[in-house]
Scaffold this active site. Structure first.
Site, PDB file in Angstrom:
ATOM      1  CB  SER A   1      42.938   1.813  25.808  1.00 17.28           C
ATOM      2  OG  SER A   1      44.084   1.035  25.886  1.00 17.28           O
TER       3      SER A   1
ATOM      4  CG  HIS B   1      39.605   4.241  28.640  1.00 21.64           C
ATOM      5  ND1 HIS B   1      39.512   4.928  27.454  1.00 21.64           N
ATOM      6  CD2 HIS B   1      40.884   3.810  28.710  1.00 21.64           C
ATOM      7  CE1 HIS B   1      40.679   4.912  26.844  1.00 21.64           C
ATOM      8  NE2 HIS B   1      41.526   4.240  27.583  1.00 21.64           N
TER       9      HIS B   1
ATOM     10  CD  GLU C   1      36.595   7.270  26.749  1.00 23.46           C
ATOM     11  OE1 GLU C   1      36.626   8.120  25.840  1.00 23.46           O
ATOM     12  OE2 GLU C   1      36.979   6.090  26.575  1.00 23.46           O
TER      13      GLU C   1
ATOM     14  CG  ASN D   1      41.724   6.148  22.239  1.00 23.79           C
ATOM     15  OD1 ASN D   1      42.350   7.202  22.347  1.00 23.79           O
ATOM     16  ND2 ASN D   1      41.965   5.096  22.993  1.00 23.79           N
TER      17      ASN D   1
END
Ligand code: NAD
Length: 503
Positions: free
Chosen positions: A128, A149, A161, A199
């Site tokens: 991550s 991800h 992702e 994120n």
């Protein structure tokens, strides 16, 4: 497809459940054999639960359970298909790694796998926060590795992702994208950059929430209420950080900011460091912004009642937006003056328009059509004016929040940051505009994608908001991106993709 999942912890078992449910054969491995046994038992329980709830047929669940192949070691060369009882035996076509978040550990795992698995096997990392390119660079053939991800819990979080590294072969992200889409999740292609897409996009809300707290504009519970009721977020930023864990959030804020070379827009607050040092992580340590111990209500603690004054106090307003709040017979000498603020402060409105400071208050126009109206007070506002303004705003059953005056008020600043950060992602070519909106709605649960949200408010209004914030505060954090500025100036939606250049 035959997939080897290495790392049978929280993420590995979720990925395994997702993949067997979609009809793939999944080999599960971990450095700890008991983790594999636990994960297999976990997936079987989840499949059983799906049958009981009527979401899966008994035959499908049995087939999925038998497609789980526990391995003794991540480095098994090619597992014998017989024990897997499936047709596609032999070497895995894909390895998905979900081990410890440590570059050395991941690099060692992949170099070991490279020695035992055929060169056609594609490698994917569920990291991550590490650079996919840096993990790949440790391989003899970095072209075979990309990021994949997932989000926790994997079966429910539909977004994945797909992150090509700088040396990744073109067919690798294509294969991963097709696999994710065929298996019922939504793939988005994201450049290998700090925080990837979700994120990074998530920094907009939390960094601005901390900035508001730093400036004492309002307390965390008040900011959360405004985020929920005015912006329509499922969770306020502080409630969300308590759920994620402030240790995790603080580290992501730092990583993304440092990764983008201290970009102003992503600048974290000084506040989390001491809270993390004190173990105020949130739910997992039972104390964060809210208390989660015995008898504590967490974020659902009751809202303190604000004592209102005279709901019939005459009101004068500036600006059409607040016309509904004005009383026809407003007596100018002691009427409250309500001003709409848009990226500006009440203090500036008082000075510019010669308004009576002691009875002038700001109203956030974003809050008008929502269940909660937000009132801003300056150091000069008299207490009776605040009480009467609360009563006036609460007249038709609205909740009222009172915050301290700041350029832009709470909801505007949170929204401006969310939208501006998202346009920064688009501008850097990290992801396509449509994918940014899809990823944020699926990955962060926002009511709409940030670009679509900016468009709903109006690109030109968003530009005016950011420019006003930047002008009044002088803080480059609020500088609108060229992406936003150009589209708004040209009258185009913020979701308008980059123009193609001739080859
Ligand atoms: P976890 O601690 O629950 O599981 C990690 C597993 O990896 C453990 O079972 C451990 O025994 C095993 N392991 C450690 N080193 C190993 C090695 N060298 N070889 C084989 N197995 C090894 O962790 P997690 O939360 O599942 O996270 C795994 C990865 O997924 C990390 O890279 C993390 O950053 C990423 N990730 C986590 C989340 C999340 O919300 N938890 C979300 C997205 C991505």
């Amino acid at each position: 497809m035959r997939i080897r999942v290495v790392g049978a912890g929280t993420m590995g078992r979720g990925i395994a459940q997702w993949a067997v449910t979609a009809g793939h054969t999944v080999e599960l491995a971990d450095a700890r054999t008991e983790a594999v046994a636990d994960a297999v038992a976990f997936v079987r329980t989840m499949l059983e639960r799906a049958v009981v709830k009527g979401r899966m047929s008994r035959a499908d669940a049995d087939r999925a359970a038998s497609a789980l192949v526990p391995l003794d070691s991540p480095y098994d060369a090619a597992h014998d298909a017989a024990s897997g009882a499936t047709a596609d035996g032999g070497a895995p076509q894909l390895v998905i790694e979900a081990v410890l978040e440590d570059l050395e550990v991941k690099a060692e795992l992949f170099t070991g796998l490279e020695r035992v698995l055929p060169e056609e096997t594609v490698f994917a990392t569920n990291t991550s926060s590490l650079s996919v390119t840096r993990i790949g660079a440790r391989l003899t053939d970095p072209g075979r590795l990309a990021g994949l991800h997932f989000f926790n819990p994997v079966p429910l979080m539909k977004l994945v992702e797909v992150v090509p590294g700088a040396a990744t072969r073109e067919d690798v992200p294509e294969l991963l994208t097709a696999l994710v889409a065929e298996s019922g999740h939504r793939p988005v292609t994201v450049a290998d950059t700090p925080g990837f897409l979700v994120n990074h996009a998530g920094r907009g809300l939390v960094t601005e929430a901390f900035a508001l707290l730093e400036e004492s504009v309002a307390g965390h519970a008040a900011i959360d209420r405004i985020a929920r009721d005015v912006l329509g977020l499922r969770m306020g930023p502080f409630e969300l950080m308590d759920l994620t864990g402030l240790d995790v959030t603080a580290s992501v804020m730092d990583t993304v900011w440092e990764g983008f070379r201290h970009a102003d827009r992503l600048r974290p607050s000084y506040l989390p460091a001491n809270r993390v040092a004190a173990g105020l992580y949130g739910r997992k340590s039972r104390r964060g912004f809210y208390g989660y111990g015995e008898g504590e209500a967490g974020p659902s603690l009751p809202e303190p009642r604000i004592e209102g004054g005279d709901p019939a106090r005459p009101v004068r307003v500036t600006g059409d937006e607040l016309a509904d709040l004005a009383a026809a017979d407003a007596a100018p000498h002691d009427a409250l003056v309500l001003v709409p603020t848009w990226g500006t402060s009440v203090a500036a409105a008082v000075v510019e328009n010669g308004l009576p400071a002691e009875r002038t208050l700001g109203v956030d126009p974003l809050s008008l059509g929502t269940p909660r109206r937000v009132l801003a007070v300056t150091p000069a506002t008299r207490d009776d004016a605040v009480r009467d303004a609360v009563a006036v705003l609460a007249r038709d059953g609205h909740a009222v929040s009172v915050v301290r005056d700041t350029a832009g008020s709470v909801a505007q600043r949170l929204l401006a940051s969310v939208v501006n950060v998202a346009t920064g992602i688009a501008e850097r070519g990290i992801a396509a505009p449509a994918d940014i909106d899809v990823a944020v709605t699926l990955g962060l649960g926002y009511p709409r994608g940030p670009l679509a949200w900016g468009d709903a408010v109006g690109a030109a209004r968003m530009l005016a908001l950011l420019r006003a914030l930047q002008a009044e505060t002088g803080d480059p954090r609020h500088r609108p991106t060229p992406w936003l500025t150009h589209r708004a100036s040209l009258g185009l939606p913020l979701s308008t993709p980059m123009p193609r250049l001739p080859e």
